[in-house]
Write a protein that holds these residues in place. Structure first.
Motif, PDB file in Angstrom:
ATOM      1  N   ASP A  34      -7.576  11.933   4.611  1.00  0.00           N
ATOM      2  CA  ASP A  34      -7.924  10.526   3.415  1.00  0.00           C
ATOM      3  C   ASP A  34      -7.408   9.566   4.468  1.00  0.00           C
ATOM      4  OD1 ASP A  34      -8.155   8.010   2.002  1.00  0.00           O
ATOM      5  OD2 ASP A  34      -7.910   8.829   0.708  1.00  0.00           O
ATOM      6  N   THR A  35      -7.510   8.755   5.064  1.00  0.00           N
ATOM      7  CA  THR A  35      -7.511   8.034   6.449  1.00  0.00           C
ATOM      8  C   THR A  35      -6.771   6.492   5.790  1.00  0.00           C
ATOM      9  OG1 THR A  35      -9.519   7.079   7.069  1.00  0.00           O
ATOM     10  CG2 THR A  35      -8.399   8.134   8.835  1.00  0.00           C
ATOM     11  N   GLY A  36      -7.393   5.887   4.393  1.00  0.00           N
ATOM     12  CA  GLY A  36      -7.378   4.847   3.747  1.00  0.00           C
ATOM     13  C   GLY A  36      -5.593   5.205   3.332  1.00  0.00           C
ATOM     14  N   LEU A  37      -4.727   6.103   3.340  1.00  0.00           N
ATOM     15  CA  LEU A  37      -3.279   6.236   2.930  1.00  0.00           C
ATOM     16  C   LEU A  37      -2.467   5.818   4.408  1.00  0.00           C
ATOM     17  CD1 LEU A  37      -2.379   9.087   4.032  1.00  0.00           C
ATOM     18  CD2 LEU A  37      -3.193   9.796   2.197  1.00  0.00           C
ATOM     19  N   MET A  38      -2.931   5.816   5.301  1.00  0.00           N
ATOM     20  CA  MET A  38      -2.220   5.556   6.738  1.00  0.00           C
ATOM     21  C   MET A  38      -2.033   4.111   6.508  1.00  0.00           C
ATOM     22  SD  MET A  38      -2.763   8.022   9.360  1.00  0.00           S
ATOM     23  CE  MET A  38      -2.177   8.757  10.152  1.00  0.00           C
ATOM     24  N   TYR A  39      -4.108   3.178   6.681  1.00  0.00           N
ATOM     25  CA  TYR A  39      -2.922   2.106   6.058  1.00  0.00           C
ATOM     26  C   TYR A  39      -1.822   1.669   4.666  1.00  0.00           C
ATOM     27  CZ  TYR A  39      -6.226   1.892  10.014  1.00  0.00           C
ATOM     28  OH  TYR A  39      -6.751   1.687  10.734  1.00  0.00           O
ATOM     29  N   ARG A  40      -2.556   2.007   3.702  1.00  0.00           N
ATOM     30  CA  ARG A  40      -1.715   1.690   2.262  1.00  0.00           C
ATOM     31  C   ARG A  40      -0.117   2.271   3.055  1.00  0.00           C
ATOM     32  NH1 ARG A  40      -3.773   1.748  -2.383  1.00  0.00           N
ATOM     33  NH2 ARG A  40      -6.571   1.929  -1.958  1.00  0.00           N
ATOM     34  N   ALA A  41       0.477   3.277   2.948  1.00  0.00           N
ATOM     35  CA  ALA A  41       1.619   3.419   3.576  1.00  0.00           C
ATOM     36  C   ALA A  41       1.985   2.449   4.498  1.00  0.00           C
ATOM     37  CB  ALA A  41       1.923   4.926   4.749  1.00  0.00           C
ATOM     38  N   ILE A  42       1.988   1.447   5.337  1.00  0.00           N
ATOM     39  CA  ILE A  42       2.133   1.244   6.098  1.00  0.00           C
ATOM     40  C   ILE A  42       2.483  -0.327   5.112  1.00  0.00           C
ATOM     41  CG2 ILE A  42       1.958  -0.604   8.149  1.00  0.00           C
ATOM     42  CD1 ILE A  42       2.701   2.738   9.565  1.00  0.00           C
ATOM     43  N   THR A  43       1.844  -1.066   4.630  1.00  0.00           N
ATOM     44  CA  THR A  43       1.347  -1.910   3.568  1.00  0.00           C
ATOM     45  C   THR A  43       2.667  -1.825   2.406  1.00  0.00           C
ATOM     46  OG1 THR A  43      -1.034  -1.811   3.765  1.00  0.00           O
ATOM     47  CG2 THR A  43       0.482  -3.335   2.187  1.00  0.00           C
ATOM     48  N   TRP A  44       2.930  -0.403   2.194  1.00  0.00           N
ATOM     49  CA  TRP A  44       3.860  -0.331   1.294  1.00  0.00           C
ATOM     50  C   TRP A  44       5.012  -0.354   2.050  1.00  0.00           C
ATOM     51  CZ3 TRP A  44       7.835   3.134   0.408  1.00  0.00           C
ATOM     52  CH2 TRP A  44       8.797   2.762  -0.695  1.00  0.00           C
ATOM     53  N   LEU A  45       5.312   0.216   3.057  1.00  0.00           N
ATOM     54  CA  LEU A  45       6.882  -0.072   3.825  1.00  0.00           C
ATOM     55  C   LEU A  45       7.294  -1.242   4.356  1.00  0.00           C
ATOM     56  CD1 LEU A  45       6.560   2.170   6.655  1.00  0.00           C
ATOM     57  CD2 LEU A  45       8.401   1.906   4.927  1.00  0.00           C
ATOM     58  N   ALA A  46       5.829  -2.159   4.417  1.00  0.00           N
ATOM     59  CA  ALA A  46       6.351  -3.857   4.408  1.00  0.00           C
ATOM     60  C   ALA A  46       6.752  -4.522   2.759  1.00  0.00           C
ATOM     61  CB  ALA A  46       5.164  -4.464   5.476  1.00  0.00           C
ATOM     62  N   LEU A  47       6.009  -4.338   2.350  1.00  0.00           N
ATOM     63  CA  LEU A  47       6.158  -4.581   1.577  1.00  0.00           C
ATOM     64  C   LEU A  47       7.967  -4.251   0.975  1.00  0.00           C
ATOM     65  CD1 LEU A  47       2.799  -4.440  -1.132  1.00  0.00           C
ATOM     66  CD2 LEU A  47       3.753  -6.645  -0.402  1.00  0.00           C
ATOM     67  N   ASP A  48       8.057  -2.650   0.872  1.00  0.00           N
ATOM     68  CA  ASP A  48       9.468  -2.357   0.221  1.00  0.00           C
ATOM     69  C   ASP A  48      10.772  -3.513   1.134  1.00  0.00           C
ATOM     70  OD1 ASP A  48      10.668  -0.617  -0.626  1.00  0.00           O
ATOM     71  OD2 ASP A  48      11.025   0.555   1.356  1.00  0.00           O
ATOM     72  N   HIS A  49      10.335  -3.115   2.678  1.00  0.00           N
ATOM     73  CA  HIS A  49      11.802  -3.845   3.866  1.00  0.00           C
ATOM     74  C   HIS A  49      11.110  -5.544   4.001  1.00  0.00           C
ATOM     75  CE1 HIS A  49      11.694   0.156   5.359  1.00  0.00           C
ATOM     76  NE2 HIS A  49      11.337  -0.371   6.337  1.00  0.00           N
ATOM     77  N   GLY A  50      10.375  -5.883   2.468  1.00  0.00           N
ATOM     78  CA  GLY A  50       9.904  -7.718   3.066  1.00  0.00           C
ATOM     79  C   GLY A  50       9.906  -7.978   3.345  1.00  0.00           C
ATOM     80  N   LEU A  51       8.870  -7.729   4.660  1.00  0.00           N
ATOM     81  CA  LEU A  51       8.841  -8.299   5.098  1.00  0.00           C
ATOM     82  C   LEU A  51       7.071  -9.284   5.854  1.00  0.00           C
ATOM     83  CD1 LEU A  51       8.197  -5.262   7.729  1.00  0.00           C
ATOM     84  CD2 LEU A  51      10.130  -6.767   8.007  1.00  0.00           C
TER      85      LEU A  51
END
Ligand code: DC
Length: 225
Positions: A34-51
């Motif tokens: 499921d390729t959507g989870l890769m876009y989700r992973a980057i989004t979550w990481l960015a939010l988690d890092h406060g970017l």
């Protein structure tokens, strides 16, 4: 059962692509990706890092630098796979509403798409894969043996999302979810790079009046042809 190497399934949010892809991969003994989870992973990481999500170059660098690992499920808690980044299991984190609300911004950045498309193509070209997304048949793997575009009206998709959330014991507001589905469709289908659309040679399945099993049977028969 089949000599097919690559099965591509595209379609809008909540059209049932993941359910179909998972069951099809299981029936064929193929990898479900499921390729959507890769876009989700980057989004979550960015939010988690406060970017700052509107900072395209920062988010693009993140997508280029961070390998996302997708492996067989290590827990029996309903997950179809494990998603691991930097040694952290983020399988469920990437389903948070905050990720839902921001993932379309991240997935519209050309540099992010290029970085993730490269990873997806590498995995897809190994073959025996059912790959699910928005641009698999058009951009990621245009030579896929079978291309399915699974569609349904925004109302039906919002109702399904609502029911899933209620089943998980969460609260769900249909009107709000419908508005989110429509907005996500708008962003996904109007972005400049790899917009959501059926490939010219995709087979369209409209799941408005078909239940999950009927969609599965139709897709399976296409794969056996
Ligand atoms: O399928 P999903 O809801 O998990 O996808 C999350 C987001 O990622 C959605 O906004 C569309 C985007 N996406 C994409 O642009 N290309 C893909 N191949 C897969 C998902």
């Amino acid at each position: 059962m089949t000599h097919l190497r690559i099965i591509a399934i595209d379609g809008p949010a909540a059209s049932g692509k993941s359910t179909l892809g998972f069951h099809l991969a299981e029936a064929l003994g193929y990898l479900y990706f499921d390729t959507g989870l890769m876009y989700r992973a980057i989004t979550w990481l960015a939010l988690d890092h406060g970017l700052d999500l509107t900072n395209e170059s920062t988010i693009t660098r993140l997508a280029q630098d961070v390998p996302i690992e997708v492996t067989e499920p290590s827990f029996e808690d309903g997950r179809p796979c494990d998603v691991v980044v930097d040694g952290h299991d983020i399988t469920w984190d990437i389903r948070q509403p905050e990720v839902d609300a921001n993932v379309s911004i991240v997935s519209a950045y050309p540099g992010v798409r290029e970085a993730l498309t490269r990873q997806q193509r590498r995995i897809g070209l190994r073959g025996r894969v059912v790959m699910v997304g928005r641009d698999i048949g058009t951009v990621v793997l245009p030579d896929a043996d079978v291309k399915i575009y699974l569609d349904a009206s925004a109302e039906v998709r919002a109702r399904r999302r609502c029911d899933e959330m209620l089943q998980r014991g969460e609260t769900a507001d249909f009107v709000q979810i419908l508005a989110q589905v429509i907005e996500r469709d708008r962003i996904d289908s109007t972005r400049a790079v790899a917009p959501l659309k059926p490939a010219d040679d995709a087979i369209l399945i409209d799941s408005d009046k078909l239940d999950a099993d009927a969609v599965f049977q139709r897709a399976l028969s296409l794969c056996k042809k």
